[in-house]
Design a protein around this motif. Structure first.
Motif, short mmCIF file in Angstrom:
data_model
loop_
_atom_site.label_atom_id
_atom_site.label_comp_id
_atom_site.label_asym_id
_atom_site.label_seq_id
_atom_site.Cartn_x
_atom_site.Cartn_y
_atom_site.Cartn_z
N VAL A 139 0.85 -1.20 0.00
CA VAL A 139 0.00 0.00 0.00
C VAL A 139 0.89 1.25 0.00
O VAL A 139 0.67 2.18 -0.78
N TRP A 140 1.94 1.25 0.81
CA TRP A 140 2.85 2.41 0.84
C TRP A 140 3.58 2.57 -0.50
O TRP A 140 3.87 3.68 -0.93
N ARG A 141 3.88 1.45 -1.16
CA ARG A 141 4.53 1.55 -2.49
C ARG A 141 3.58 2.23 -3.48
O ARG A 141 4.02 3.06 -4.29
N LEU A 142 2.30 1.90 -3.39
CA LEU A 142 1.33 2.57 -4.27
C LEU A 142 1.24 4.06 -3.95
O LEU A 142 1.19 4.89 -4.85
N VAL A 143 1.22 4.39 -2.66
CA VAL A 143 1.18 5.80 -2.26
C VAL A 143 2.40 6.52 -2.83
O VAL A 143 2.29 7.62 -3.40
N THR A 144 3.57 5.87 -2.74
CA THR A 144 4.82 6.48 -3.20
C THR A 144 4.78 6.69 -4.72
O THR A 144 5.21 7.74 -5.23
N TYR A 145 4.25 5.69 -5.43
CA TYR A 145 4.12 5.84 -6.89
C TYR A 145 3.17 6.99 -7.23
O TYR A 145 3.48 7.84 -8.08
N ILE A 146 2.03 7.03 -6.57
CA ILE A 146 1.04 8.08 -6.87
C ILE A 146 1.65 9.47 -6.61
O ILE A 146 1.49 10.39 -7.42
N ARG A 147 2.40 9.58 -5.51
CA ARG A 147 3.09 10.85 -5.24
C ARG A 147 4.06 11.19 -6.38
O ARG A 147 4.22 12.35 -6.75
N SER A 148 4.70 10.16 -6.93
CA SER A 148 5.73 10.41 -7.95
C SER A 148 5.13 10.89 -9.27
O SER A 148 5.83 11.47 -10.09
N VAL A 149 3.84 10.64 -9.49
CA VAL A 149 3.23 11.11 -10.74
C VAL A 149 2.39 12.37 -10.54
O VAL A 149 1.83 12.90 -11.48
N ALA A 150 2.32 12.83 -9.30
CA ALA A 150 1.60 14.08 -9.05
C ALA A 150 2.56 15.22 -9.34
O ALA A 150 3.23 15.73 -8.46
N ASN A 151 2.69 15.56 -10.61
CA ASN A 151 3.81 16.41 -11.05
C ASN A 151 3.47 17.88 -11.15
O ASN A 151 4.18 18.65 -11.75
N ARG A 152 2.34 18.28 -10.57
CA ARG A 152 1.90 19.65 -10.73
C ARG A 152 2.93 20.65 -10.24
O ARG A 152 3.10 21.72 -10.81
N ARG A 153 3.65 20.30 -9.17
CA ARG A 153 4.59 21.25 -8.59
C ARG A 153 6.00 21.13 -9.16
O ARG A 153 6.86 21.92 -8.83
N GLU A 154 6.21 20.12 -9.99
CA GLU A 154 7.58 19.88 -10.43
C GLU A 154 8.06 20.91 -11.45
O GLU A 154 9.24 21.19 -11.55
N VAL A 155 7.13 21.46 -12.22
CA VAL A 155 7.53 22.44 -13.23
C VAL A 155 7.42 23.83 -12.59
O VAL A 155 6.38 24.20 -12.09
N PRO A 156 8.54 24.58 -12.60
CA PRO A 156 8.49 25.89 -11.94
C PRO A 156 7.63 26.88 -12.73
O PRO A 156 7.55 26.82 -13.95
N VAL A 157 7.00 27.76 -11.98
CA VAL A 157 6.22 28.82 -12.60
C VAL A 157 7.15 30.01 -12.82
O VAL A 157 7.70 30.54 -11.86
N THR A 158 7.35 30.40 -14.09
CA THR A 158 8.31 31.47 -14.37
C THR A 158 7.64 32.80 -14.72
O THR A 158 8.28 33.83 -14.69
N GLY A 159 6.36 32.74 -15.07
CA GLY A 159 5.70 33.96 -15.52
C GLY A 159 5.22 34.84 -14.38
O GLY A 159 5.39 34.53 -13.20
N ASP A 160 4.57 35.92 -14.75
CA ASP A 160 4.05 36.90 -13.80
C ASP A 160 2.52 36.78 -13.81
O ASP A 160 1.86 37.09 -14.80
N ALA A 161 1.99 36.32 -12.67
CA ALA A 161 0.55 36.05 -12.60
C ALA A 161 -0.28 37.32 -12.82
O ALA A 161 -1.34 37.28 -13.46
N ALA A 162 0.21 38.45 -12.33
CA ALA A 162 -0.55 39.70 -12.48
C ALA A 162 -0.65 40.10 -13.95
O ALA A 162 -1.70 40.56 -14.42
N GLU A 163 0.47 39.90 -14.68
CA GLU A 163 0.44 40.16 -16.12
C GLU A 163 -0.53 39.21 -16.81
O GLU A 163 -1.29 39.60 -17.70
N GLY A 164 -0.48 37.93 -16.40
CA GLY A 164 -1.37 36.93 -16.97
C GLY A 164 -2.83 37.30 -16.77
O GLY A 164 -3.66 37.14 -17.68
N GLU A 165 -3.14 37.84 -15.60
CA GLU A 165 -4.52 38.22 -15.31
C GLU A 165 -4.98 39.32 -16.25
O GLU A 165 -6.11 39.31 -16.74
#
Lengths: 516, 239
Positions: free
Chosen positions: B80-106
């Motif tokens: 079960v912990w191996r599955l949790v570890t795998y799922i964490r490893s594919v939750a990649n939302r935070r892995e790519v850094p945000v480089t832009g300016d959110a206020a400009e984007g808005e």
């Protein structure tokens, strides 16, 4: 004119005799054809709701209700069943047995209906038991275990009554189980015979598996859809499911008898008379658990006792039901895995269609073309009706360690980026030639019913209950019931009126033409 | 159950979990955890809680009232912990850094980008495309970036293109709300909902494509600013 209409109404009423629905396929040949003809293409637009009953049980409702006397008997998900007053839909009794821990099912906590003999009802429970209920009260008369649910066995099938026996199948081929067809004494619940759908290494057919002590024990071949019976030949016909593990054939070289097959069994002893394997060494999860329908086909002026099946592998088959000999086979949907069938009905394979770690696309998809949903044969029009999913899947393979009672599929299939459609198909059962096809925007969900009035009834995943012209496939009427229809419709008559029954979501609806 | 994931961040254990996942979870959650019959598990947010212990509980005990079964007694604590570890490893939302300016984007979103004409955020914006109020919680940075210049790469289920021709010959195109065997409902750019019995039309078709334009002419800076803004949309105060 008014007098004439009145006269016609009286005549129509006189012509409609009380008609029951007493077994899963309406007859033991599995036709799901009703000779009721009050509803016709001309008047079907006037169908209106009579009553609704809410079971209150969450989950998929797949039941074929039985109609006898003043009562409708239906099974629900999670080991429930109901007896309803036929006139009003009000509940007479409810059967409910708590689900024991450790029950694993592939596809929902479902049940497909009762069998009935005299005043006794028979069903299977999810924990792989057969139970006999008193139809007056819903009280249990006997309950017999078929297999150990902790090993992955479960009960979902509607039984049939053959002479003094209740005949049932088993589910669980996604959990490394070994399938069987069983017969139990209707009075005592004692098991009369068992046919194992996967032979042991020293039995005939055992050499189609690795010669070890384990492969056949996990070999699958579940029997989760109701078979049919020919009293003249005293033979039971039952379709068998996928081999285990579904998508990793490397651990089970050979044809893997009798999976993805039709088995013909002696009704008294359960002994195998013949078998026909539709998909040898299946790796796409194409169970042969579709209705095996018994009809006589015309072959060049000669009548042949046949058993027909729209198989999940994309081909429609006609077999001689006396000998098991292959007569005809044609694709009814897109098929990419086989070029065709040879003279004996064995598929001529196309390479590059098997599951791999990175995936291979193949058609039909994992649910097949036609799946388990009930089919219908119209003898007056000589047409066979069934639903089809028309599309493909990407099939993956993974090496997998066997754990008793755990999911044992050898990986999976995916429809990502693929958008299958669906259809209701009408074909000439003697030749397999398609007479018409009614296109659906997405895969079908429900079974079908054919009537002598010239109608085919079915439902869809959007909640529509609808009628098609049996001759042309033209849609004539629909009503949205607000939830997915999975079960097949049934029909019956009382007091000169024909009624239709359909489950949608967790409710049961009854329709009829307005009172004359 | 261990108080903490003994394999947290361990790549070898995550890979072992991946093998288990393809077999046991893939049939519902997709071969790469991208979702299917079961929810998408690559987003880093989960219906039943976001800690490792929450994930452990769901896998081990199942989810009552759904088809998610309990695996704890079948595969054991470590698996079960191996599955949790795998799922964490594919939750990649935070892995790519945000480089832009959110206020400009808005500013681009509500201004020259025209995004607000079709996509709602909170109480503001059009209704033809998916609501983006919480899109930063639901989608990865990579996904958001790709959605801007390749809107057909992955469609939000249900947001397909419907084209009908009326009996009078008028062609109308919009984004699907429903497309069934008998009727269709769709929304046009003006926000209007159209509903037809398909029998009453000359033709009605659905294509599995998006009506959203591909913003291939935007500069890299504009795209990054937009991604930064979308990633900030998490339903939190002030957004």
């Amino acid at each position: 004119m008014r007098f004439l209409l009145l006269l016609m109404a009286v005549t129509a009423s006189a012509q409609v005799r009380d008609t029951d629905w007493l077994t899963y396929g309406l007859n033991l040949a599995g036709w799901r054809f009703s000779d009721l003809a009050q509803m016709t293409p001309a008047n079907v637009k006037s169908l209106s709701l009579e009553w609704v009953f809410q079971t209150g049980v969450p989950g998929k409702h797949e039941t074929t209700p039985l109609i006898k006397g003043d009562v409708m008997y239906l099974t629900g998900p999670e080991n429930t069943a109901f007896a309803l007053d036929l006139k009003t839909g009000r509940q007479i009794w409810k059967y409910s047995k708590p689900l024991p821990p450790g029950v694993s099912v592939c596809c929902g906590l479902v049940n497909r209906g009762f069998a009935m003999y005299g005043d006794t009802l028979y069903k299977v429970n999810l924990e792989a038991t057969v139970v006999a209920l008193d139809s007056k009260t819903g009280a249990t008369i006997w309950e017999t275990p078929m297999a150990d649910p902790r090993k992955g066995y479960s009960g979902t099938v509607a039984p049939i009554i053959v002479k003094d026996k209740v005949v049932v199948g088993i589910a669980g081929a996604e959990f490394g189980t070994r399938g069987f067809v069983d017969a139990y004494d209707i009075k005592t619940g004692k098991r009369a015979w068992r046919f194992w759908t996967v032979p042991s290494p020293d039995e005939p057919g055992g050499n189609s598996w690795p010669n070890d002590k384990v492969a056949y024990q996990r070999g699958g071949g579940s029997t989760w859809i109701t078979g049919t019976y020919d009293p003249g030949l005293n033979t039971i016909y039952w379709g068998t499911g996928n081999p285990g593990p579904d998508m990793n054939g490397d651990v089970r070289p050979g044809d893997n008898l009798y999976t993805c097959s039709l088995v013909a069994l002696d009704a008294d002893t359960g002994k195998l008379k013949w078998h026909f394997q539709y998909t040898p060494h299946d790796v796409h999860d194409w169970d042969a658990t579709e209705d095996p329908v018994l009809i006589d086909v015309d072959r060049g002026g000669r009548k042949v006792k046949a058993v027909i099946m729209a198989n999940r592998n994309g081909f429609y088959y006609v077999l001689d039901r006396t000998t098991g000999e292959f007569i005809e086979g044609k694709p009814y949907t897109e098929v990419s895995w086989a070029k065709g069938l040879d003279k004996r009905g064995r598929p001529i394979l196309v390479s590059g269609q098997d599951p791999t770690p990175d995936g291979n696309k193949s058609c039909p998809g994992g649910g097949g073309g036609h799946n388990w949903q009930a089919t219908a044969y119209h003898p007056l029009l000589n047409l066979y009706y069934f639903t089809s999913t028309d599309g493909c899947h990407t099939y993956y393979m993974t090496n997998q360690q066997f754990l008793e009672g755990a999911w044992y599929q050898g990986s999976t299939f995916s429809g990502e980026g693929l958008f299958p459609k669906g259809s209701i198909v009408a074909l000439n059962p003697s030749t397999g030639d398609i007479k018409w096809r009614w296109q659906m925007v997405s895969p079908p969900s429900a079974g079908v019913l054919a009537t002598a009035g010239g109608l085919v009834f079915s439902g869809d995943s959007f909640g529509y209950f609808f009628a098609l012209d049996a001759k042309t496939g033209k849609p004539l009427w629909n009503r949205n019931l607000g939830a997915t229809v999975i079960a097949p419709p049934v029909t019956y008559a009382r007091g000169g009126r024909q009624f239709l029954v359909i489950s949608a979501g967790t409710s049961v609806f009854t329709f009829a033409l307005p009172k004359p | 159950m261990a108080a903490q994931n003994p394999f947290a961040g361990n790549a070898a254990e995550a890979d072992a979990g991946r093998g288990l996942f393809r077999i046991m979870c893939g049939p519902c959650h997709g071969i790469k955890a991208q979702g299917g019959r079961g929810p998408d598990l690559t987003l880093g947010v989960y219906n039943a809680g976001n800690t490792d212990r929450d994930l452990y509980r769901v896998i081990a005990s199942g989810v009552s009232g759904t088809e998610m079964p309990a695996y704890g007694s079948r595969i054991g604590d470590d698996n079960v912990w191996r599955l949790v570890t795998y799922i964490r490893s594919v939750a990649n939302r935070r892995e790519v850094p945000v480089t832009g300016d959110a206020a400009e984007g808005e500013k681009i979103y509500w201004g020259k980008g025209g995004c607000g004409n079709c996509h709602r955020i909170g109480q503001r914006g059009g209704v033809m495309g998916p609501d983006l109020t919480l899109v930063g919680r639901k989608r990865s940075i990579e996904y958001l970036r790709r959605a801007l210049d390749k809107p057909n790469a992955d469609l939000t289920p249900g947001f397909y293109t419907v084209t009908v021709v009326t009996k009078q010959g008028q062609k109308i195109q919009g984004v699907q709300r429903s497309f069934d065997n008998f009727t269709t409902q769709f929304v046009t750019a003006d926000g209007k909902v159209h509903s037809y019995q398909r029998d009453d039309l000359q033709s009605s078709e659905r294509s599995y494509t998006s009506l959203m334009p591909a913003y291939t002419s935007w500069s890299e800076a504009m795209l990054n600013d937009m991604v930064a803004y979308l990633a900030s949309l998490r339903g939190e105060a002030g957004k």
